[in-house]
Write a protein that holds these residues in place. Structure first.
Motif, PDB file in Angstrom:
ATOM      1  N   TYR A  66     -13.222 -11.699  -3.994  1.00 35.71           N
ATOM      2  CA  TYR A  66     -12.440 -11.681  -2.755  1.00 35.71           C
ATOM      3  C   TYR A  66     -11.877 -10.278  -2.607  1.00 35.71           C
ATOM      4  CZ  TYR A  66     -13.355 -16.549  -2.861  1.00 35.71           C
ATOM      5  OH  TYR A  66     -14.016 -17.749  -2.873  1.00 35.71           O
ATOM      6  N   GLN A  67     -12.400  -9.566  -1.598  1.00 30.89           N
ATOM      7  CA  GLN A  67     -12.050  -8.162  -1.389  1.00 30.89           C
ATOM      8  C   GLN A  67     -10.906  -8.074  -0.384  1.00 30.89           C
ATOM      9  OE1 GLN A  67     -15.959  -7.014  -0.092  1.00 30.89           O
ATOM     10  NE2 GLN A  67     -16.615  -6.497  -2.162  1.00 30.89           N
ATOM     11  N   PHE A  68      -9.712  -7.797  -0.902  1.00 29.81           N
ATOM     12  CA  PHE A  68      -8.530  -7.567  -0.080  1.00 29.81           C
ATOM     13  C   PHE A  68      -8.524  -6.077   0.229  1.00 29.81           C
ATOM     14  CE2 PHE A  68      -7.709 -11.469  -2.212  1.00 29.81           C
ATOM     15  CZ  PHE A  68      -6.824 -12.186  -1.421  1.00 29.81           C
ATOM     16  N   THR A  69      -8.654  -5.714   1.507  1.00 29.55           N
ATOM     17  CA  THR A  69      -8.762  -4.302   1.881  1.00 29.55           C
ATOM     18  C   THR A  69      -7.712  -3.961   2.921  1.00 29.55           C
ATOM     19  OG1 THR A  69     -11.146  -4.349   1.454  1.00 29.55           O
ATOM     20  CG2 THR A  69     -10.316  -2.515   2.787  1.00 29.55           C
ATOM     21  N   VAL A  70      -7.046  -2.825   2.708  1.00 33.09           N
ATOM     22  CA  VAL A  70      -6.156  -2.269   3.726  1.00 33.09           C
ATOM     23  C   VAL A  70      -6.848  -1.031   4.280  1.00 33.09           C
ATOM     24  CG1 VAL A  70      -4.785  -0.929   2.052  1.00 33.09           C
ATOM     25  CG2 VAL A  70      -3.828  -1.461   4.298  1.00 33.09           C
ATOM     26  N   TRP A  71      -6.819  -0.919   5.589  1.00 26.80           N
ATOM     27  CA  TRP A  71      -7.487   0.168   6.302  1.00 26.80           C
ATOM     28  C   TRP A  71      -6.428   1.028   6.996  1.00 26.80           C
ATOM     29  CZ3 TRP A  71     -12.989  -0.376   6.567  1.00 26.80           C
ATOM     30  CH2 TRP A  71     -13.474  -1.611   6.124  1.00 26.80           C
ATOM     31  N   ALA A  72      -6.479   2.335   6.828  1.00 23.62           N
ATOM     32  CA  ALA A  72      -5.611   3.272   7.545  1.00 23.62           C
ATOM     33  C   ALA A  72      -6.370   3.739   8.778  1.00 23.62           C
ATOM     34  CB  ALA A  72      -5.263   4.455   6.658  1.00 23.62           C
ATOM     35  N   LEU A  73      -5.751   3.566   9.945  1.00 25.38           N
ATOM     36  CA  LEU A  73      -6.449   3.828  11.206  1.00 25.38           C
ATOM     37  C   LEU A  73      -5.759   4.902  12.041  1.00 25.38           C
ATOM     38  CD1 LEU A  73      -7.106   0.082  12.019  1.00 25.38           C
ATOM     39  CD2 LEU A  73      -8.739   1.726  11.078  1.00 25.38           C
TER      40      LEU A  73
ATOM     41  N   TRP B 263       0.844  -1.195   0.000  1.00 24.68           N
ATOM     42  CA  TRP B 263       0.000   0.000   0.000  1.00 24.68           C
ATOM     43  C   TRP B 263       0.873   1.236   0.000  1.00 24.68           C
ATOM     44  CZ3 TRP B 263      -0.648  -3.820   3.817  1.00 24.68           C
ATOM     45  CH2 TRP B 263      -0.061  -3.571   5.053  1.00 24.68           C
ATOM     46  N   GLN B 264       0.291   2.311  -0.511  1.00 17.20           N
ATOM     47  CA  GLN B 264       1.014   3.575  -0.584  1.00 17.20           C
ATOM     48  C   GLN B 264       0.054   4.748  -0.406  1.00 17.20           C
ATOM     49  OE1 GLN B 264       1.940   1.071  -2.911  1.00 17.20           O
ATOM     50  NE2 GLN B 264       0.204   1.424  -4.242  1.00 17.20           N
ATOM     51  N   ASN B 265       0.624   5.877  -0.013  1.00 15.00           N
ATOM     52  CA  ASN B 265      -0.102   7.137   0.159  1.00 15.00           C
ATOM     53  C   ASN B 265      -1.122   7.089   1.287  1.00 15.00           C
ATOM     54  OD1 ASN B 265       1.310   8.228  -2.103  1.00 15.00           O
ATOM     55  ND2 ASN B 265      -0.127   7.167  -3.440  1.00 15.00           N
ATOM     56  N   ALA B 266      -0.725   6.529   2.417  1.00 17.61           N
ATOM     57  CA  ALA B 266      -1.616   6.524   3.583  1.00 17.61           C
ATOM     58  C   ALA B 266      -1.905   7.966   3.995  1.00 17.61           C
ATOM     59  CB  ALA B 266      -0.971   5.772   4.736  1.00 17.61           C
ATOM     60  N   PRO B 267      -3.116   8.221   4.476  1.00 15.21           N
ATOM     61  CA  PRO B 267      -3.453   9.595   4.872  1.00 15.21           C
ATOM     62  C   PRO B 267      -2.683  10.047   6.110  1.00 15.21           C
ATOM     63  CG  PRO B 267      -5.258   8.089   5.374  1.00 15.21           C
ATOM     64  CD  PRO B 267      -4.241   7.302   4.630  1.00 15.21           C
ATOM     65  N   GLU B 268      -2.540  11.331   6.225  1.00 11.28           N
ATOM     66  CA  GLU B 268      -1.913  11.932   7.403  1.00 11.28           C
ATOM     67  C   GLU B 268      -2.693  11.514   8.642  1.00 11.28           C
ATOM     68  OE1 GLU B 268      -0.945  16.391   9.039  1.00 11.28           O
ATOM     69  OE2 GLU B 268      -0.948  16.054   6.862  1.00 11.28           O
ATOM     70  N   GLY B 269      -1.979  11.217   9.712  1.00 14.17           N
ATOM     71  CA  GLY B 269      -2.627  10.807  10.954  1.00 14.17           C
ATOM     72  C   GLY B 269      -2.761   9.301  11.102  1.00 14.17           C
ATOM     73  N   THR B 270      -2.297   8.536  10.105  1.00 14.91           N
ATOM     74  CA  THR B 270      -2.365   7.077  10.196  1.00 14.91           C
ATOM     75  C   THR B 270      -1.402   6.587  11.267  1.00 14.91           C
ATOM     76  OG1 THR B 270      -2.980   6.858   7.871  1.00 14.91           O
ATOM     77  CG2 THR B 270      -2.035   4.915   8.938  1.00 14.91           C
ATOM     78  N   LYS B 271      -1.928   5.825  12.228  1.00 17.62           N
ATOM     79  CA  LYS B 271      -1.097   5.274  13.311  1.00 17.62           C
ATOM     80  C   LYS B 271      -0.991   3.752  13.252  1.00 17.62           C
ATOM     81  CE  LYS B 271      -1.643   9.108  16.466  1.00 17.62           C
ATOM     82  NZ  LYS B 271      -2.176   9.562  17.740  1.00 17.62           N
ATOM     83  N   SER B 272      -1.833   3.131  12.418  1.00 21.11           N
ATOM     84  CA  SER B 272      -1.736   1.686  12.191  1.00 21.11           C
ATOM     85  C   SER B 272      -2.559   1.327  10.967  1.00 21.11           C
ATOM     86  CB  SER B 272      -2.236   0.892  13.407  1.00 21.11           C
ATOM     87  OG  SER B 272      -3.639   0.979  13.533  1.00 21.11           O
ATOM     88  N   PHE B 273      -2.399   0.070  10.541  1.00 24.00           N
ATOM     89  CA  PHE B 273      -3.162  -0.447   9.415  1.00 24.00           C
ATOM     90  C   PHE B 273      -3.861  -1.734   9.827  1.00 24.00           C
ATOM     91  CE2 PHE B 273       0.375   1.868   7.453  1.00 24.00           C
ATOM     92  CZ  PHE B 273      -0.312   2.700   6.581  1.00 24.00           C
ATOM     93  N   ALA B 274      -4.867  -2.085   9.078  1.00 23.49           N
ATOM     94  CA  ALA B 274      -5.512  -3.382   9.197  1.00 23.49           C
ATOM     95  C   ALA B 274      -5.648  -3.934   7.782  1.00 23.49           C
ATOM     96  CB  ALA B 274      -6.887  -3.260   9.848  1.00 23.49           C
ATOM     97  N   VAL B 275      -5.685  -5.255   7.678  1.00 26.05           N
ATOM     98  CA  VAL B 275      -5.907  -5.923   6.402  1.00 26.05           C
ATOM     99  C   VAL B 275      -7.031  -6.931   6.603  1.00 26.05           C
ATOM    100  CG1 VAL B 275      -4.946  -7.539   4.708  1.00 26.05           C
ATOM    101  CG2 VAL B 275      -3.571  -5.611   5.503  1.00 26.05           C
TER     102      VAL B 275
END
Length: 163
Positions: A120-127, A41-53
């Motif tokens: 099959y939806q592979f999703t990365v979440w910026a948290l 993944w690339q270009n995570a938004p500002e304020g991202t402190k973790s990810f989920a998949v």
């Protein structure tokens, strides 16, 4: 402010295309290698402190789809997961939740024979938090609820599979 968009890519998957036998489950009548694909993944938004998949099949013949993989608390410094990370080799601090196969590891595709094409939806979440506020034993539905409630952004790559 940047115009770049949070995105998810994979050298092992192509949007809208059939997954390899490597991503098929090994069990439930399936005999694939059950290897999670590499995800970047690339270009995570500002304020991202973790990810989920997460990996979800909305076409499963259930009333609630089928969860194949749920990983949270991936450190903000991560820019992806290597091929095979779903067998327990996740970044330190990451947390896995039980999928609908009853495992905390990646569970590959295994649609019923003759049921047609599944997505099959592979999703990365910026948290915005380092830790998802869900108990370790939370159900996939609770994890999904928390992710949707908290996400700063998400990016999805949808692959397909049929037997």
């Amino acid at each position: 402010m940047s115009n770049t968009r949070f995105s998810l890519t994979s050298p092992d998957l192509q949007e809208g295309h059939f997954m390899a036998k490597d991503q098929e489950f090994d069990g439930f009548g399936c005999n694939g290698a059950n290897i999670s694909p590499a995800l970047n993944w690339q270009n995570a938004p500002e304020g991202t402190k973790s990810f989920a998949v997460t990996v979800f099949d909305p076409d499963a013949p259930t009333c609630s789809g089928f969860w194949h993989w749920l990983v949270t608390d991936i450190p903000a410094a991560a820019t992806g997961l290597p091929r095979g990370a779903g067998k327990g080799s996740l970044p330190p601090g990451s947390r896995s939740f039980t999928n609908d196969y009853g495992s905390k590891n990646f569970g590959g595709a295994c649609p019923p024979e003759g049921h047609g094409m599944h997505r099959y939806q592979f999703t990365v979440w910026a948290l915005p938090e380092e830790t998802l506020p869900a108990p370790d034993g939370a159900s996939a539905a609770v994890v999904g609820f928390m992710l949707n409630a908290m996400a700063l952004a998400k990016a999805t790559l949808t692959a397909t599979y049929a037997r």
